[in-house]
Write an enzyme that holds these catalytic residues in place. Structure first.
Site, PDB file in Angstrom:
ATOM      1  NE  ARG A  64      40.244  47.999  41.264  1.00 28.78           N
ATOM      2  CZ  ARG A  64      40.789  49.072  41.851  1.00 28.78           C
ATOM      3  NH1 ARG A  64      40.376  50.292  41.517  1.00 28.78           N
ATOM      4  NH2 ARG A  64      41.743  48.922  42.746  1.00 28.78           N
ATOM      5  CG  HIS A  68      37.093  47.680  45.158  1.00 29.81           C
ATOM      6  ND1 HIS A  68      38.248  48.434  45.268  1.00 29.81           N
ATOM      7  CD2 HIS A  68      37.475  46.512  44.587  1.00 29.81           C
ATOM      8  CE1 HIS A  68      39.276  47.750  44.780  1.00 29.81           C
ATOM      9  NE2 HIS A  68      38.824  46.588  44.351  1.00 29.81           N
ATOM     10  CG  ASN A  96      38.514  51.815  47.046  1.00 26.43           C
ATOM     11  OD1 ASN A  96      38.531  50.928  46.197  1.00 26.43           O
ATOM     12  ND2 ASN A  96      37.763  51.756  48.134  1.00 26.43           N
ATOM     13  CG  HIS A 196      41.625  40.995  37.447  1.00 27.25           C
ATOM     14  ND1 HIS A 196      42.528  40.604  38.415  1.00 27.25           N
ATOM     15  CD2 HIS A 196      40.891  41.988  38.012  1.00 27.25           C
ATOM     16  CE1 HIS A 196      42.346  41.326  39.505  1.00 27.25           C
ATOM     17  NE2 HIS A 196      41.352  42.166  39.286  1.00 27.25           N
TER      18      HIS A 196
END
Length: 320
Positions: A64, A68, A96, A196
């Site tokens: 992740r 991001h 975040n 995911h």
């Protein structure tokens, strides 16, 4: 009227500029560190495996971080910069804050890589890209050749993180547009959402889905409500799919059963243009793995800093 000479000169400048842009994007190479520090990648792999062994959830957290990072001004490790008088840290952005994690693992890897290389030659941005791949592999997912040679940003943007990182509350058109803005298509959207397949989400992110939405399996909603009350328990974790520590296709199978945990997840299979891709991945693990790897390489190539741009940080948390 412009002379033919000036037109030729202008055309030449345009061609040179286009060539320079092409060189910048193609200067990343899987073999970038082979000569300057051949022990860099094995060191990263060893430490990622150790971190995931200690806590399997960490694999999803590290993946992740790269995601991001890349969605905010490109893959430049801006997400790692701590707040300072000159840095409006992306760590404090809504996607975040109290959510992004794994920074200590990156610190440990950076220190170990600099030691084995004898000097700071591996960028924090490249570490994030390699760590993402190695985390997926550690949890049973596919591998791919990570293109390397990125440099680190000297700035960050909390505002861009707030606006550019896709929200778990987005509908399909918004998701498609968000990815399109990064040069990614619908197949990339579905494939990368397959990240995911590992990890967890906090209660506040999916509360509205399990209490208010109708395109959800009733038993699944009831099960999730048992650990995510209407009020309170915001940070309580639930798995994103039935096998949160194994990179597989259960995430897509769940979407077909209307058991997507996040609103944005279920939007991928809700009568829209991405339904067919979800169906394919749910029954064809090989296709998903290949497309996920391809899309990760594509995402990793979003606006990298190369050449003289940026720097190689000594400490991933602050500008040199």
């Amino acid at each position: 009227m412009a002379s033919s000479g000036s037109v030729f000169y202008l055309s030449a400048l345009i061609i040179l500029a286009a060539a320079a842009a092409t060189v910048a994007s193609s200067s990343l190479s899987p073999y970038y560190y082979d000569r300057v520090c051949p022990e860099a990648l094995p060191t990263i792999k060893r430490l990622v495996e150790a971190a995931v062994y200690r806590e399997q959830r960490m694999g999803a957290s590290l993946l992740r971080l790269h995601f991001h990072d890349c969605f905010v001004n490109g893959c430049d490790a801006s997400i790692l910069l701590d707040p300072s008088p000159t840095i409006d840290s992306e760590k404090n952005a809504r996607p975040n804050l109290n959510s992004a994690r794994g920074f200590e693992v990156i610190d440990q890897i950076k220190q170990a890589v600099d030691e084995v290389c004898g000097r700071p030659v591996v960028s924090c941005a490249d570490i994030l890209a390699v760590v993402a791949r190695d985390s997926v592999v550690a949890l049973g997912g596919p591998t791919w050749k990570v293109k390397l040679g990125r440099r680190d940003a000297t700035t960050a943007s909390r505002a861009k993180a707030d606006s550019d990182i896709p929200s778990p509350f987005m509908d399909l058109p918004a998701l498609i547009n968000n990815f399109k803005n990064q040069g990614l298509n619908e197949k990339d959207l579905v494939a990368l959402s397959g990240g995911h397949s590992i990890g967890f989400a906090q209660c506040f992110v999916f509360r509205n889905r399990i209490y208010s939405e109708t395109n959800i399996d009733p038993k699944f909603a009831q099960q999730r409500r048992s650990t995510c009350p209407r009020i309170g328990g915001n940070s309580t974790l639930s798995p994103l799919d039935p096998t949160p520590a194994r990179f597989d296709t259960a995430y897509f199978t769940n979407l077909i059963k209307k058991k997507g945990l996040l609103h944005s997840d279920q939007q991928l299979f809700n009568g829209g243009s991405t339904d067919g891709i979800v169906k394919t991945y749910s029954s064809n693990a090989k296709a998903f793995s290949a497309d996920f790897a391809r899309s990760m390489v594509k995402m990793g190539n979003i606006k990298p800093l190369t050449g003289n741009k940026g720097q190689i940080r000594l400490n991933c948390r602050k500008v040199n």
